[in-house]
Structures are given as C-alpha cells and as structure tokens.
Scaffold this motif. Structure first.
Motif, PDB file in Angstrom:
ATOM      1  N   ALA A  67      39.377  -2.420 -10.958  1.00  0.00           N
ATOM      2  CA  ALA A  67      38.215  -1.554 -11.168  1.00  0.00           C
ATOM      3  C   ALA A  67      36.928  -2.251 -10.712  1.00  0.00           C
ATOM      4  O   ALA A  67      36.040  -1.621 -10.117  1.00  0.00           O
ATOM      5  CB  ALA A  67      38.114  -1.160 -12.636  1.00  0.00           C
ATOM      6  N   TYR A  68      36.836  -3.544 -10.967  1.00  0.00           N
ATOM      7  CA  TYR A  68      35.666  -4.321 -10.541  1.00  0.00           C
ATOM      8  C   TYR A  68      35.586  -4.371  -9.015  1.00  0.00           C
ATOM      9  O   TYR A  68      34.516  -4.188  -8.424  1.00  0.00           O
ATOM     10  CB  TYR A  68      35.777  -5.734 -11.121  1.00  0.00           C
ATOM     11  N   SER A  69      36.729  -4.586  -8.381  1.00  0.00           N
ATOM     12  CA  SER A  69      36.792  -4.628  -6.915  1.00  0.00           C
ATOM     13  C   SER A  69      36.456  -3.271  -6.322  1.00  0.00           C
ATOM     14  O   SER A  69      35.727  -3.171  -5.327  1.00  0.00           O
ATOM     15  CB  SER A  69      38.200  -5.052  -6.461  1.00  0.00           C
ATOM     16  N   HIS A  70      36.998  -2.227  -6.950  1.00  0.00           N
ATOM     17  CA  HIS A  70      36.768  -0.858  -6.470  1.00  0.00           C
ATOM     18  C   HIS A  70      35.283  -0.505  -6.552  1.00  0.00           C
ATOM     19  O   HIS A  70      34.732   0.142  -5.637  1.00  0.00           O
ATOM     20  CB  HIS A  70      37.605   0.107  -7.308  1.00  0.00           C
ATOM     21  N   SER A  71      34.638  -0.918  -7.612  1.00  0.00           N
ATOM     22  CA  SER A  71      33.213  -0.671  -7.773  1.00  0.00           C
ATOM     23  C   SER A  71      32.417  -1.361  -6.663  1.00  0.00           C
ATOM     24  O   SER A  71      31.457  -0.778  -6.112  1.00  0.00           O
ATOM     25  CB  SER A  71      32.747  -1.161  -9.141  1.00  0.00           C
ATOM     26  N   PHE A  72      32.798  -2.582  -6.345  1.00  0.00           N
ATOM     27  CA  PHE A  72      32.123  -3.312  -5.255  1.00  0.00           C
ATOM     28  C   PHE A  72      32.252  -2.547  -3.935  1.00  0.00           C
ATOM     29  O   PHE A  72      31.265  -2.356  -3.217  1.00  0.00           O
ATOM     30  CB  PHE A  72      32.729  -4.709  -5.118  1.00  0.00           C
ATOM     31  N   ILE A  73      33.461  -2.087  -3.618  1.00  0.00           N
ATOM     32  CA  ILE A  73      33.689  -1.361  -2.366  1.00  0.00           C
ATOM     33  C   ILE A  73      32.855  -0.080  -2.335  1.00  0.00           C
ATOM     34  O   ILE A  73      32.195   0.224  -1.332  1.00  0.00           O
ATOM     35  CB  ILE A  73      35.188  -1.040  -2.199  1.00  0.00           C
ATOM     36  N   ASN A  74      32.875   0.674  -3.429  1.00  0.00           N
ATOM     37  CA  ASN A  74      32.111   1.917  -3.483  1.00  0.00           C
ATOM     38  C   ASN A  74      30.606   1.674  -3.320  1.00  0.00           C
ATOM     39  O   ASN A  74      29.906   2.445  -2.650  1.00  0.00           O
ATOM     40  CB  ASN A  74      32.375   2.647  -4.796  1.00  0.00           C
ATOM     41  N   ASN A  75      30.103   0.622  -3.932  1.00  0.00           N
ATOM     42  CA  ASN A  75      28.679   0.306  -3.817  1.00  0.00           C
ATOM     43  C   ASN A  75      28.301  -0.023  -2.375  1.00  0.00           C
ATOM     44  O   ASN A  75      27.230   0.373  -1.887  1.00  0.00           O
ATOM     45  CB  ASN A  75      28.309  -0.856  -4.737  1.00  0.00           C
ATOM     46  N   VAL A  76      29.179  -0.765  -1.695  1.00  0.00           N
ATOM     47  CA  VAL A  76      28.918  -1.097  -0.289  1.00  0.00           C
ATOM     48  C   VAL A  76      28.933   0.168   0.561  1.00  0.00           C
ATOM     49  O   VAL A  76      28.068   0.370   1.426  1.00  0.00           O
ATOM     50  CB  VAL A  76      29.950  -2.118   0.234  1.00  0.00           C
ATOM     51  N   LEU A  77      29.908   1.043   0.316  1.00  0.00           N
ATOM     52  CA  LEU A  77      29.990   2.291   1.080  1.00  0.00           C
ATOM     53  C   LEU A  77      28.737   3.144   0.883  1.00  0.00           C
ATOM     54  O   LEU A  77      28.205   3.730   1.833  1.00  0.00           O
ATOM     55  CB  LEU A  77      31.237   3.073   0.680  1.00  0.00           C
ATOM     56  N   ARG A  78      28.241   3.213  -0.352  1.00  0.00           N
ATOM     57  CA  ARG A  78      27.009   3.970  -0.609  1.00  0.00           C
ATOM     58  C   ARG A  78      25.831   3.360   0.157  1.00  0.00           C
ATOM     59  O   ARG A  78      24.977   4.085   0.696  1.00  0.00           O
ATOM     60  CB  ARG A  78      26.700   3.971  -2.106  1.00  0.00           C
ATOM     61  N   SER A  79      25.781   2.043   0.185  1.00  0.00           N
ATOM     62  CA  SER A  79      24.642   1.360   0.827  1.00  0.00           C
ATOM     63  C   SER A  79      24.603   1.596   2.338  1.00  0.00           C
ATOM     64  O   SER A  79      23.525   1.477   2.949  1.00  0.00           O
ATOM     65  CB  SER A  79      24.684  -0.144   0.528  1.00  0.00           C
ATOM     66  N   ILE A  80      25.747   1.895   2.941  1.00  0.00           N
ATOM     67  CA  ILE A  80      25.768   2.149   4.382  1.00  0.00           C
ATOM     68  C   ILE A  80      25.816   3.648   4.697  1.00  0.00           C
ATOM     69  O   ILE A  80      26.050   4.043   5.838  1.00  0.00           O
ATOM     70  CB  ILE A  80      26.949   1.417   5.076  1.00  0.00           C
ATOM     71  N   GLY A  81      25.636   4.457   3.652  1.00  0.00           N
ATOM     72  CA  GLY A  81      25.466   5.874   3.871  1.00  0.00           C
ATOM     73  C   GLY A  81      26.691   6.742   3.779  1.00  0.00           C
ATOM     74  O   GLY A  81      26.645   7.929   4.137  1.00  0.00           O
ATOM     75  N   TYR A  82      27.790   6.187   3.258  1.00  0.00           N
ATOM     76  CA  TYR A  82      28.996   6.980   3.094  1.00  0.00           C
ATOM     77  C   TYR A  82      28.995   7.658   1.724  1.00  0.00           C
ATOM     78  O   TYR A  82      28.579   7.054   0.724  1.00  0.00           O
ATOM     79  CB  TYR A  82      30.254   6.105   3.221  1.00  0.00           C
ATOM     80  N   ILE A  83      29.453   8.898   1.686  1.00  0.00           N
ATOM     81  CA  ILE A  83      29.553   9.618   0.426  1.00  0.00           C
ATOM     82  C   ILE A  83      30.844   9.206  -0.271  1.00  0.00           C
ATOM     83  O   ILE A  83      31.934   9.360   0.286  1.00  0.00           O
ATOM     84  CB  ILE A  83      29.549  11.146   0.643  1.00  0.00           C
ATOM     85  N   VAL A  84      30.732   8.668  -1.468  1.00  0.00           N
ATOM     86  CA  VAL A  84      31.900   8.165  -2.212  1.00  0.00           C
ATOM     87  C   VAL A  84      32.351   9.226  -3.190  1.00  0.00           C
ATOM     88  O   VAL A  84      31.553   9.725  -3.982  1.00  0.00           O
ATOM     89  CB  VAL A  84      31.546   6.859  -2.945  1.00  0.00           C
TER      90      VAL A  84
END
Length: 263
Positions: free
Chosen positions: A246-263
């Motif tokens: 869950a911690y890893s998944h949160s990191f990935i989602n945060n990075v995706l949001r920062s580059i403009g991807y809709i999570v």
C-alpha cells in the motif's frame, strides 16, 4: 522475459529486477497485486538464475550480462507507451542504480528495496581471503531463506526451492564488491526522478544504515526513505507486505498525479 498485463485500463508499466540467487517466481504475490491494481509488469530471471538455469552449480556470470538484461527489460516496457517505474530488490536494486544514468529510456519513478550497498551477511573471512587469489575458487554465500523473511507461509513455499543457489565464484564475488563500492562512493548515482527506498529494521543481509547514508548523498528533488519496523530483508515477502505494498502503491500514484496522469 515475461509480461503480466492488467485486465483493466493500465496506469503504468513496472519493471521488476530481483536479487541475487533467487528468481521471478518468488514475486508471484507482488506481481498479482500490481496487476490487479491496473499495472502491466515486465520481469524475468537474471542471467544464470531461475528454473532454466537450475542445472548450474554456481554463479559465474558476468555483471555486464545483468546490466544488458535490465536494458532489454526496459525495451520491452517502452513498447507499452506508458509511464515506466523501475522496482529493484537487493542486488537488483544496486544493479538498477548502476545502469540508470546509462539508460536511454525515460522512466517516471524508482522503488529500491533493501539494496546491496554494504553486506552484513558475508562469506567467511577465510572465503574473503580466497576471493583475492587469482585461482578460481567456489564460495558459499550462505544466505538462508530464514535470513530473508520471517513469514512462515513463504518459508514453507520455498524451503525446498532448488532454483535458489548461493554458490558463487571468487570472480563473481569480486565483481559484487566492486559494484557496491562504486555505487556507494558516487554522490550522483541517481538521475533526478522520484525515488522510494525501503529497508527492514531487522535486515540480516545488508547494513540499512549504509542505504540511508547513500540516499542522503544523492541530489534528488523528491525522495522517500522508509525503514519497516521488525521486518527482514525481503520486504514484499514479510507478514506486513500488504501494508508495504500500500505504501509503494501510494508512491506510484503520487508520481503519476505529479506528471499529469489521472489515477
């Protein structure tokens, strides 16, 4: 090289590089968690590892073969035309660090777990002396399954795994020592992309303080360091792996949001 594809709309593709002596089957739980979370996964066995090489008695492959394997895995990932994340564990994490600046592929983020930067579990002092000789020697790097995880379910599953081999040559061991030394001594090993580094508080294989110290030397705009209380070396095998995922998944989602991807 194998690919596991999500059945839903993919958010990213994740390339996993495993550690020394093991193989991709030990990541079945993690692969399924990622796939069911809408990621494609690219992973294989490092050269000389896995079931296709289980007839091999010892590891004597060149570390250059490992680096070429990582580059090939990235080329497979690029074909998806999705954000790419790199996930390396143990020796796999250290190999990733070594090749990152030489990759011609753009990637969104990096996850490193328990990198081999300074070993706690080493061959004997006598073995270290033998490794300095020019004569080829067989070395037993005695890392047992119960050194890696305290998860009894995982232990039962892999205790009789004949694909897990820790017999190496002194040339292989010298290459390992050289790899760790060059990575630790570099203050700009990692390109400036988001990075998550996780270790286990009770890691019996590596010195986690060396990992934390190395990370502080890197010139990064965005990074996270997490040491998991009571955990051993193989974080994604531990009893707490749901929380770690869950911690890893949160990191990935945060990075995706920062580059403009809709999570």
């Amino acid at each position: 090289m194998w690919k596991w594809e999500t059945e839903e709309k993919p958010k990213a593709v994740i390339v996993i590089v495993h550690s020394a002596y093991e193989h991709h089957r030990r990541y079945a739980w993690l692969i399924e968690k990622l796939r069911s979370s809408n990621y494609h996964i690219v992973m294989g066995d490092l050269p000389g590892h896995g079931e296709l090489n289980k007839a091999k008695v010892l590891h004597d492959e060149s570390f250059e073969q490992y680096k070429e394997y990582i580059k090939q895995a990235l080329q497979v990932a690029v074909a998806y035309d999705l954000p790419i994340f790199l996930l390396g564990h143990g020796l796999g994490a250290t190999l990733l660090v070594k090749v990152l600046r030489k990759l011609e592929v753009e990637y969104a983020g990096i996850i490193l777990t328990s990198p081999w930067l300074q070993l706690e579990k080493m061959p004997s002092k006598w073995t270290n002396a033998l490794a300095k000789l020019s004569v080829q020697q067989k070395i037993k790097h005695d890392i047992q399954l119960n050194d890696l995880t305290r998860n009894y379910e995982v232990y039962q599953q892999f205790v009789n795994d004949y694909s897990y081999r820790t017999l190496i040559t002194n040339d292989w061991y010298k290459e390992l020592q050289h790899l760790m030394k060059t990575v630790v001594q570099s203050t700009n090993s990692i390109p400036n992309v988001p990075l998550l580094l996780m270790t286990g508080e009770r890691d019996k294989v590596t010195d986690t303080k060396a990992s934390a110290s190395w990370l502080k030397q890197q010139e990064l705009s965005e990074y996270q360091f997490k040491e998991w209380k009571n955990c051993f070396h193989d974080l994604y095998q531990e009893p707490e792996r749901e929380e770690i995922f869950a911690y890893s998944h949160s990191f990935i989602n945060n990075v995706l949001r920062s580059i403009g991807y809709i999570v």
